[in-house]
Design an enzyme around this catalytic site. Structure first.
Site, PDB file in Angstrom:
ATOM      1  N   GLN A   1      24.647  19.987 -24.762  1.00  0.00           N
ATOM      2  CA  GLN A   1      23.620  18.969 -24.551  1.00  0.00           C
ATOM      3  C   GLN A   1      23.713  18.408 -23.132  1.00  0.00           C
ATOM      4  OE1 GLN A   1      21.173  17.846 -26.960  1.00  0.00           O
ATOM      5  NE2 GLN A   1      20.349  17.168 -25.006  1.00  0.00           N
TER       6      GLN A   1
ATOM      7  N   CYS B   1      19.524  12.737 -26.915  1.00  0.00           N
ATOM      8  CA  CYS B   1      19.716  14.144 -27.299  1.00  0.00           C
ATOM      9  C   CYS B   1      18.834  14.539 -28.482  1.00  0.00           C
ATOM     10  CB  CYS B   1      21.182  14.409 -27.601  1.00  0.00           C
ATOM     11  SG  CYS B   1      21.837  13.457 -28.979  1.00  0.00           S
TER      12      CYS B   1
ATOM     13  N   ASP C   1      22.036   7.505 -28.206  1.00  0.00           N
ATOM     14  CA  ASP C   1      22.117   8.470 -29.311  1.00  0.00           C
ATOM     15  C   ASP C   1      22.120   7.647 -30.599  1.00  0.00           C
ATOM     16  OD1 ASP C   1      22.602  10.758 -30.860  1.00  0.00           O
ATOM     17  OD2 ASP C   1      24.725  10.920 -30.310  1.00  0.00           O
TER      18      ASP C   1
ATOM     19  N   ARG D   1      17.670  22.712 -23.416  1.00  0.00           N
ATOM     20  CA  ARG D   1      18.758  23.329 -24.190  1.00  0.00           C
ATOM     21  C   ARG D   1      18.625  24.852 -24.137  1.00  0.00           C
ATOM     22  NH1 ARG D   1      21.267  20.510 -28.224  1.00  0.00           N
ATOM     23  NH2 ARG D   1      22.544  22.379 -28.337  1.00  0.00           N
TER      24      ARG D   1
ATOM     25  N   HIS E   1      29.821  17.326 -27.197  1.00  0.00           N
ATOM     26  CA  HIS E   1      28.575  18.101 -27.319  1.00  0.00           C
ATOM     27  C   HIS E   1      28.206  18.615 -25.924  1.00  0.00           C
ATOM     28  CE1 HIS E   1      25.016  19.697 -28.900  1.00  0.00           C
ATOM     29  NE2 HIS E   1      24.335  18.616 -29.192  1.00  0.00           N
TER      30      HIS E   1
HETATM   31  N1  NVA Z   1      26.031  12.160 -32.184  1.00  0.00           N
HETATM   32  C1  NVA Z   1      25.103  12.958 -32.938  1.00  0.00           C
HETATM   33  C2  NVA Z   1      24.469  13.990 -32.046  1.00  0.00           C
HETATM   34  C3  NVA Z   1      23.451  14.864 -32.751  1.00  0.00           C
HETATM   35  C4  NVA Z   1      22.876  15.917 -31.847  1.00  0.00           C
HETATM   36  C5  NVA Z   1      25.817  13.605 -34.097  1.00  0.00           C
HETATM   37  O1  NVA Z   1      26.944  14.071 -33.924  1.00  0.00           O
HETATM   38  O2  NVA Z   1      25.268  13.612 -35.196  1.00  0.00           O
HETATM   39  N1   CP Z   2      20.521  17.497 -29.875  1.00  0.00           N
HETATM   40  C1   CP Z   2      20.891  18.382 -30.827  1.00  0.00           C
HETATM   41  O1   CP Z   2      21.946  19.000 -30.753  1.00  0.00           O
HETATM   42  O2   CP Z   2      19.986  18.544 -31.833  1.00  0.00           O
HETATM   43  P1   CP Z   2      20.181  19.359 -33.182  1.00  0.00           P
HETATM   44  O3   CP Z   2      21.155  18.587 -34.041  1.00  0.00           O
HETATM   45  O4   CP Z   2      18.812  19.423 -33.784  1.00  0.00           O
HETATM   46  O5   CP Z   2      20.725  20.721 -32.870  1.00  0.00           O
END
Ligand code: NVA
Ligand code: CP
Length: 304
Positions: free
Chosen positions: A134, A259, A219, A288, A131
């Site tokens: 982020q 995040c 997270d 972001r 990600h």
């Molecule tokens: N690790 C989480 C991050 C969400 C922004 C996911 O992948 O769902």
């Molecule tokens: N942190 C993040 O990516 O949030 P969303 O899943 O809301 O985009």
């Protein structure tokens, strides 16, 4: 020049990442002063979302609008992507019509395949592996609150997931020590850990990671796509809650990041999340917007 993509933090050099973060801070200040920056007039961003999102969608779409361009929301539910049109064909078609594409998907190889057939920059807006957008926002937030992350100690408490992998890449790029505390069986990918050498270590007790840390991050324990593992994960991550007690082992100046979305009472206590002396999660979320505007500008300026 070739097309520059942003599939992971490793796609930019350290100097380029520093430039993007400095520009993000500048764009944030300009916006606060009401000064418009509109380099994207007539530019369109295609946004492919195969998973849910609040922050990512709003920040990319608002960011494009603020820079004079526009964004198209493309869901597999109502495009041919969801009916099996090959990624390679979709990439060739979509990238002839828009100026940039961001993709939120499951397998990271979807992003790689799309990028390999795209005429325009492709941005990873979250995959099962990384990600990186982020992390741009997280590093910007650290810089704004505490200065350079270089040489700092960062603790990751929780799942060895996509965010954790991007923290590993950030440790390599920004040269900080990353201590990852995760239960056995939930380690980050070994091959990604191996790339970071002695900058990254894995411990089993959250306190061992957090001791004297400057920056603590966590997270959710079950990421998107892991919903059926929720109960099993709740058990496995017992003792991994980040709260004021755990933060008391960190450096007295330490800040907390997440995040979002957060599950209060699971990976983070409600009290810590709301304690704005320690928790910078709202600035982190806002960044972001600024970080991705700077990233998109960089990719446009450095691709042909
Ligand atoms: N690790 C989480 C991050 C969400 C922004 C996911 O992948 O769902
Ligand atoms: N942190 C993040 O990516 O949030 P969303 O899943 O809301 O985009």
């Amino acid at each position: 020049m070739a097309i520059r993509h942003f599939l992971s933090l490793m796609d930019l050099t350290r100097e380029e990442l520093d430039t993007v973060i400095e520009r993000a801070i500048e764009l944030k200040a300009l916006r606060a002063q009401g000064i418009a920056t509109e380099p994207f007039r007539d530019k369109v961003l295609g946004m492919i979302f195969e998973k849910s999102s609040t922050r990512t969608r709003v920040s990319f779409e608002a960011g494009m609008a603020q820079m004079g361009g526009s964004a198209l929301f493309l869901s597999p539910r109502d495009t041919q992507l969801g009916r099996g049109e090959p990624i390679e064909d979709s990439a060739r078609v979509i990238s002839r019509m828009v100026d940039m594409v961001m993709i939120r998907t499951f397998g990271h190889n979807v992003l790689e395949r799309f990028a390999a057939h795209s005429r325009v920059p492709v941005i990873n807006a979250l995959s099962d592996s990384f990600h990186p957008c982020q992390l741009l926002a997280d590093v910007q937030t650290y810089v704004e609150h505490r200065g350079s992350p270089t040489g700092r100690v960062v603790a990751w408490v929780g799942d060895g997931n996509n965010m954790c992998h991007s923290y590993i890449n950030a440790a390599r790029q920004f040269d900080f020590e990353l201590r990852i505390a995760c239960p056995e069986g939930y380690d980050p990918d070994e091959s990604i850990v191996a790339t970071a050498g002695d900058r990254v270590s894995i411990v089993r007790k959250p306190q061992d990671a957090v001791r004297d840390a400057d920056w603590v991050a966590t997270d959710v324990w079950a990421s998107m796509g892991q919903e059926t593992e929720q109960q099993q994960r709740l058990k496995a991550f017992e003792g991994f809650l980040v709260d004021h007690e755990l933060m008391s082992h960190a450096n007295s100046e330490a800040i907390f990041m997440h995040c979002l979305p957060a599950h209060r009472g699971e990976e983070v206590s409600a009290e810590l999340l709301e304690d704005e002396n320690i928790s910078v999660v709202w600035d982190e979320a806002e960044n972001r917007l600024h970080a991705q505007k700077a990233l998109m500008e960089f990719l446009q300026e450095n691709s042909n």
